[in-house]
Design a protein around this motif. Structure first.
Motif, PDB file in Angstrom:
ATOM      1  N   PRO A  12      69.817  28.245  99.331  1.00  9.80           N
ATOM      2  CA  PRO A  12      69.372  27.842 100.661  1.00  9.80           C
ATOM      3  C   PRO A  12      68.083  27.016 100.610  1.00  9.80           C
ATOM      4  O   PRO A  12      67.156  27.344  99.886  1.00  9.80           O
ATOM      5  CB  PRO A  12      69.129  29.170 101.362  1.00  9.80           C
ATOM      6  CG  PRO A  12      69.988  30.144 100.650  1.00  9.80           C
ATOM      7  CD  PRO A  12      70.052  29.683  99.238  1.00  9.80           C
ATOM      8  N   ILE A  13      68.068  25.955 101.387  1.00 11.93           N
ATOM      9  CA  ILE A  13      66.929  25.050 101.360  1.00 11.93           C
ATOM     10  C   ILE A  13      65.708  25.689 102.016  1.00 11.93           C
ATOM     11  O   ILE A  13      64.579  25.498 101.576  1.00 11.93           O
ATOM     12  CB  ILE A  13      67.327  23.706 101.992  1.00 11.93           C
ATOM     13  CG1 ILE A  13      68.252  22.990 101.009  1.00 11.93           C
ATOM     14  CG2 ILE A  13      66.125  22.833 102.287  1.00 11.93           C
ATOM     15  CD1 ILE A  13      69.061  21.883 101.585  1.00 11.93           C
ATOM     16  N   TRP A  14      65.954  26.489 103.058  1.00  6.75           N
ATOM     17  CA  TRP A  14      64.816  27.143 103.709  1.00  6.75           C
ATOM     18  C   TRP A  14      64.054  28.012 102.720  1.00  6.75           C
ATOM     19  O   TRP A  14      62.838  28.069 102.735  1.00  6.75           O
ATOM     20  CB  TRP A  14      65.237  27.970 104.933  1.00  6.75           C
ATOM     21  CG  TRP A  14      66.128  29.165 104.652  1.00  6.75           C
ATOM     22  CD1 TRP A  14      67.476  29.207 104.749  1.00  6.75           C
ATOM     23  CD2 TRP A  14      65.715  30.473 104.224  1.00  6.75           C
ATOM     24  NE1 TRP A  14      67.947  30.444 104.408  1.00  6.75           N
ATOM     25  CE2 TRP A  14      66.892  31.249 104.083  1.00  6.75           C
ATOM     26  CE3 TRP A  14      64.480  31.073 103.956  1.00  6.75           C
ATOM     27  CZ2 TRP A  14      66.864  32.589 103.689  1.00  6.75           C
ATOM     28  CZ3 TRP A  14      64.463  32.410 103.558  1.00  6.75           C
ATOM     29  CH2 TRP A  14      65.641  33.149 103.417  1.00  6.75           C
ATOM     30  N   LEU A  15      64.801  28.643 101.786  1.00  6.89           N
ATOM     31  CA  LEU A  15      64.198  29.523 100.799  1.00  6.89           C
ATOM     32  C   LEU A  15      63.303  28.721  99.848  1.00  6.89           C
ATOM     33  O   LEU A  15      62.211  29.157  99.476  1.00  6.89           O
ATOM     34  CB  LEU A  15      65.310  30.226 100.015  1.00  6.89           C
ATOM     35  CG  LEU A  15      64.898  31.421  99.164  1.00  6.89           C
ATOM     36  CD1 LEU A  15      64.329  32.527 100.031  1.00  6.89           C
ATOM     37  CD2 LEU A  15      66.101  31.937  98.367  1.00  6.89           C
ATOM     38  N   THR A  68      66.285  24.050 109.726  1.00  7.60           N
ATOM     39  CA  THR A  68      65.904  24.654 108.442  1.00  7.60           C
ATOM     40  C   THR A  68      64.400  24.906 108.435  1.00  7.60           C
ATOM     41  O   THR A  68      63.932  25.976 108.002  1.00  7.60           O
ATOM     42  CB  THR A  68      66.290  23.715 107.280  1.00  7.60           C
ATOM     43  OG1 THR A  68      67.632  23.273 107.473  1.00  7.60           O
ATOM     44  CG2 THR A  68      66.164  24.399 105.944  1.00  7.60           C
ATOM     45  N   ALA A 125      70.212  17.891 102.657  1.00  6.59           N
ATOM     46  CA  ALA A 125      69.104  18.599 103.291  1.00  6.59           C
ATOM     47  C   ALA A 125      68.920  18.208 104.757  1.00  6.59           C
ATOM     48  O   ALA A 125      68.252  18.893 105.512  1.00  6.59           O
ATOM     49  CB  ALA A 125      67.815  18.330 102.523  1.00  6.59           C
ATOM     50  N   ASP A 156      72.479  20.394 109.045  1.00  8.53           N
ATOM     51  CA  ASP A 156      72.498  21.850 108.985  1.00  8.53           C
ATOM     52  C   ASP A 156      73.914  22.385 109.152  1.00  8.53           C
ATOM     53  O   ASP A 156      74.167  23.559 108.927  1.00  8.53           O
ATOM     54  CB  ASP A 156      71.535  22.477 110.000  1.00  8.53           C
ATOM     55  CG  ASP A 156      71.877  22.116 111.426  1.00  8.53           C
ATOM     56  OD1 ASP A 156      72.518  21.077 111.647  1.00  8.53           O
ATOM     57  OD2 ASP A 156      71.475  22.864 112.331  1.00  8.53           O
ATOM     58  N   LEU A 158      75.524  25.199 106.856  1.00  9.75           N
ATOM     59  CA  LEU A 158      75.306  24.915 105.432  1.00  9.75           C
ATOM     60  C   LEU A 158      74.452  25.966 104.741  1.00  9.75           C
ATOM     61  O   LEU A 158      74.741  26.364 103.614  1.00  9.75           O
ATOM     62  CB  LEU A 158      74.669  23.536 105.269  1.00  9.75           C
ATOM     63  CG  LEU A 158      75.620  22.374 105.557  1.00  9.75           C
ATOM     64  CD1 LEU A 158      74.862  21.066 105.583  1.00  9.75           C
ATOM     65  CD2 LEU A 158      76.723  22.333 104.515  1.00  9.75           C
ATOM     66  N   GLU A 159      73.379  26.415 105.399  1.00 16.42           N
ATOM     67  CA  GLU A 159      72.524  27.404 104.765  1.00 16.42           C
ATOM     68  C   GLU A 159      73.278  28.719 104.569  1.00 16.42           C
ATOM     69  O   GLU A 159      73.142  29.379 103.546  1.00 16.42           O
ATOM     70  CB  GLU A 159      71.254  27.631 105.593  1.00 16.42           C
ATOM     71  CG  GLU A 159      70.322  26.416 105.647  1.00 16.42           C
ATOM     72  CD  GLU A 159      69.520  26.193 104.376  1.00 16.42           C
ATOM     73  OE1 GLU A 159      70.149  25.880 103.345  1.00 16.42           O
ATOM     74  OE2 GLU A 159      68.282  26.314 104.405  1.00 16.42           O
ATOM     75  N   ARG A 203      75.424  28.269 101.585  1.00 16.93           N
ATOM     76  CA  ARG A 203      74.667  28.353 100.327  1.00 16.93           C
ATOM     77  C   ARG A 203      74.333  29.811 100.008  1.00 16.93           C
ATOM     78  O   ARG A 203      74.408  30.231  98.854  1.00 16.93           O
ATOM     79  CB  ARG A 203      73.374  27.532 100.437  1.00 16.93           C
ATOM     80  CG  ARG A 203      73.619  26.036 100.482  1.00 16.93           C
ATOM     81  CD  ARG A 203      72.327  25.241 100.442  1.00 16.93           C
ATOM     82  NE  ARG A 203      72.593  23.828 100.695  1.00 16.93           N
ATOM     83  CZ  ARG A 203      72.341  23.220 101.847  1.00 16.93           C
ATOM     84  NH1 ARG A 203      71.770  23.878 102.847  1.00 16.93           N
ATOM     85  NH2 ARG A 203      72.634  21.950 102.011  1.00 16.93           N
ATOM     86  N   THR A 204      73.971  30.571 101.052  1.00 18.16           N
ATOM     87  CA  THR A 204      73.615  31.961 100.835  1.00 18.16           C
ATOM     88  C   THR A 204      74.828  32.783 100.409  1.00 18.16           C
ATOM     89  O   THR A 204      74.784  33.539  99.448  1.00 18.16           O
ATOM     90  CB  THR A 204      73.035  32.560 102.136  1.00 18.16           C
ATOM     91  OG1 THR A 204      72.057  31.666 102.639  1.00 18.16           O
ATOM     92  CG2 THR A 204      72.398  33.912 101.884  1.00 18.16           C
TER      93      THR A 204
END
Lengths: 248, 117, 232
Positions: free
Chosen positions: B8-11, B48, C189, C192, C208-209, C212-213
């Protein structure tokens, strides 16, 4: 609507400027040969100017049909159809711009012709005799045609209105081709056939409606008016088809 | 900043900010860029970026004052704890790699102390 | 905000878009992904009101897309579409003439950012400059929905960074951005959510997040999973 018309004018500007340029060149030639009394050159210039008047008005109509064709069948279609304008307005701008252009061009060539003829009479009296002869000749062909200004204006009006109707009909055929027959076999042929059939039908219709009119000038004017009304009807049908079926 | 698109990009952005806070690049009480600016600075989606601040807040590393923006926490103990926690996680990752390679703890310690093995 | 209800578009016997049902909400940047010819462009053109669906419909704020929705949906096509006689200035004036939400000042600003000048002729622009002009004039509109079809095509690496910044600048909570690209990494990036389309059909519309998680895959990985063994 005015903004749309502005861009329709801009799209056809080059054709118009070229026409105007050629006309100006020939007109200068006419004036010089009139002044120097170069008879052959004068005749050539008169023929050329007449051809330009007829051909120019025709070209403007054809040019506007081509523009519509490009506006529906190339990438530049997005430019027009992504704007928040209904097909009625988009097509309306085209019909109006083209109609006004043709009428303006007609009036322009009419005025130019009148000016040139006046100059011709003023320059040489011998022309008068030829003019009389021409008038007699035409009269002998059809005794209803009067070669006076009013008759000539009525004739021009009827001609231009007929041409505007024809151009509108060509719009219809092109829209049918782009919106209804798109991707089908013999698309071009079918829409051209439609154009011919409708032309014939309209010719017959205008003939019928004006059959009872005795006065030749009036007949011409009524025929012109009927053609304009029919152009209006063609426009409405075309816009409806675009509104419902056209994908660009 | 180059991201690892698999996690995850936020991470990843959060870790970058956490590091900045832990090492004092961003001081306690300092105002952090707004969500939109953060998004632009890292070229990431604004949602994000918002998530980054939410998570930092959850960890007690920053606080949002209504209508004023987001600030680094003034709690120095909390920052110290986070720094230590990050170091501990890094050490764990290191040790897990050493385990995989069959390197003993003693050998690993000598590696860390840069003594020749 | 934008809802596709079982939309189908046939070209002859070929379904370019095949019963796509999809709901797009404001406040998101959607990456619309799929190989060439998968139906992304056709769907966007239908949402822009340029193409009429064979069946089904696309709703903008509950109403079928029409003349009115064109006022609020800014569409940028892949292909250059300006009239050949236009200069960069003419293009801006054209938009100012037809779109109430167009700001000529923003346009000038964007032109400066993209190193374009008003005097340039559109017919002589390089493909990179044309791509920049298209995006500048599109996002100088203060629209509610932006649909950008392949904005990264034909432009170099640095310009892509610039393009991404531009897209992000305009991605607010009130707006919906839909960006198609086959340069998947460029959108990784920035977006979302991702909408995957294959052979005219919707595969999935994912966060997307979350992906990924939960799956530990990037958007590009997912792209390869979906399309890898079929086309391209």
């Amino acid at each position: 609507m005015l903004k749309l018309m502005k861009y329709e004018f801009r799209k056809t500007l080059v054709t118009k400027l070229i026409l105007l340029g050629i006309t100006a060149a020939v007109e200068i030639g006419y004036l010089i040969s009139l002044y120097t009394e170069a008879k052959t050159a004068l005749t050539v210039c008169i023929v050329l100017l007449t051809l330009l008047a007829v051909g120019g008005v025709m070209m403007m109509g054809l040019g506007s049909v081509l523009t519509l064709h490009r506006d529906m069948n190339t990438k530049q279609s997005y430019m027009l159809f992504m704007t928040p304008n209904s097909c009625h307005r988009i097509l309306g701008a085209k019909v109006l711009e083209n109609g006004l252009s043709i009428l303006t061009a007609g009036a322009f060539y009419f005025a130019l012709g009148a000016l040139d003829i006046t100059l011709l009479f003023w320059r040489s009296n011998a022309i008068n005799e030829i003019w009389d002869f021409v008038q007699q000749f035409i009269h002998s062909m059809n005794d209803q045609i009067r070669l006076d200004t009013a008759g000539f204006a009525a004739f021009i009006f009827s001609l231009l209105a007929g041409w505007i109707m024809t151009v509108t009909l060509a719009y219809l055929a092109d829209v049918v081709s782009a919106a209804l027959l798109n991707g089908k076999k013999h698309n071009g042929l079918l829409s051209f056939a439609l154009f011919l059939v409708l032309s014939w039908l309209i010719g017959w219709l205008t003939g019928m409606t004006t059959a009872g009119i005795a006065d030749y000038n009036l007949k011409l004017v009524v025929r012109g008016a009927v053609n304009l009304v029919l152009a209006g009807i063609m426009y409405e049908i075309t816009a409806q088809i675009m509104e419902r079926k056209l994908s660009v | 900043m180059q991201f690892d698109p698999m996690s995850p990009i936020w991470l990843q952005v959060m870790t970058a900010l956490k590091t900045d806070i832990a090492v004092g690049k961003r001081l306690p009480g300092e105002k952090l860029p707004g969500g939109r600016d953060l998004a632009l600075a890292f070229s990431i989606n604004p949602n994000t970026a918002a998530r980054v601040y939410q998570e930092l807040e959850k960890e007690g590393l920053c606080e949002t004052r209504r209508g004023m923006g987001t600030y680094v926490t003034g709690d120095a103990d909390r920052i110290a704890a986070v720094r230590w926690e990050m170091a501990r996680q890094a050490a764990e990752r290191f040790l897990s790699t050493m385990d995989t390679l069959g390197v003993s703890r003693q050998e690993a310690a000598r590696l860390i102390l840069k003594e020749d093995v | 905000m934008l809802e596709s209800k079982s939309v189908t578009k046939m070209f002859g016997t070929l379904a370019a878009v095949d019963h796509i049902s999809l709901s797009l909400e404001k406040g998101h940047v959607y990456a619309m992904l799929g190989p060439n010819g998968s139906g992304k462009t056709t769907w966007m053109k239908m949402a822009a009101g340029l193409i009429k669906p064979t069946s089904g419909q696309i709703l903008f704020q509950g109403q079928p897309v029409n003349i009115e929705s064109r006022k609020h949906i800014a569409y940028m096509s892949t292909e250059p579409y300006f009239y050949s006689w236009m200069t960069v200035k003419d293009v801006g004036k054209y938009y100012a003439d037809f779109f109430d939400d167009f700001s000529y000042d923003s346009y000038l600003d964007l032109l400066r950012q993209m190193e374009l000048t008003e005097e340039m002729k559109t017919s002589t622009l390089s493909s990179g400059m044309m791509a920049k002009l298209k995006i500048a004039v599109t996002i100088a509109r203060d629209a509610q929905v932006y649909m950008l079809d392949e904005p990264f095509n034909g432009i170099d690496l640095l310009a892509r960074d610039e393009m991404r910044r531009c897209i992000l600048q305009y991605a607010t909570e009130e707006k919906l951005l839909l960006v198609s690209s086959h340069l998947v990494e460029e959108m990784e990036a920035v977006a979302d959510r991702a909408v995957f389309i294959q052979k005219g059909k919707l595969v999935e519309n994912v966060d997307l997040e979350e992906m990924r998680t939960e799956m530990g895959v990037s958007m590009a990985d997912r792209y390869r999973q979906i399309y890898g063994h079929t086309e391209e």
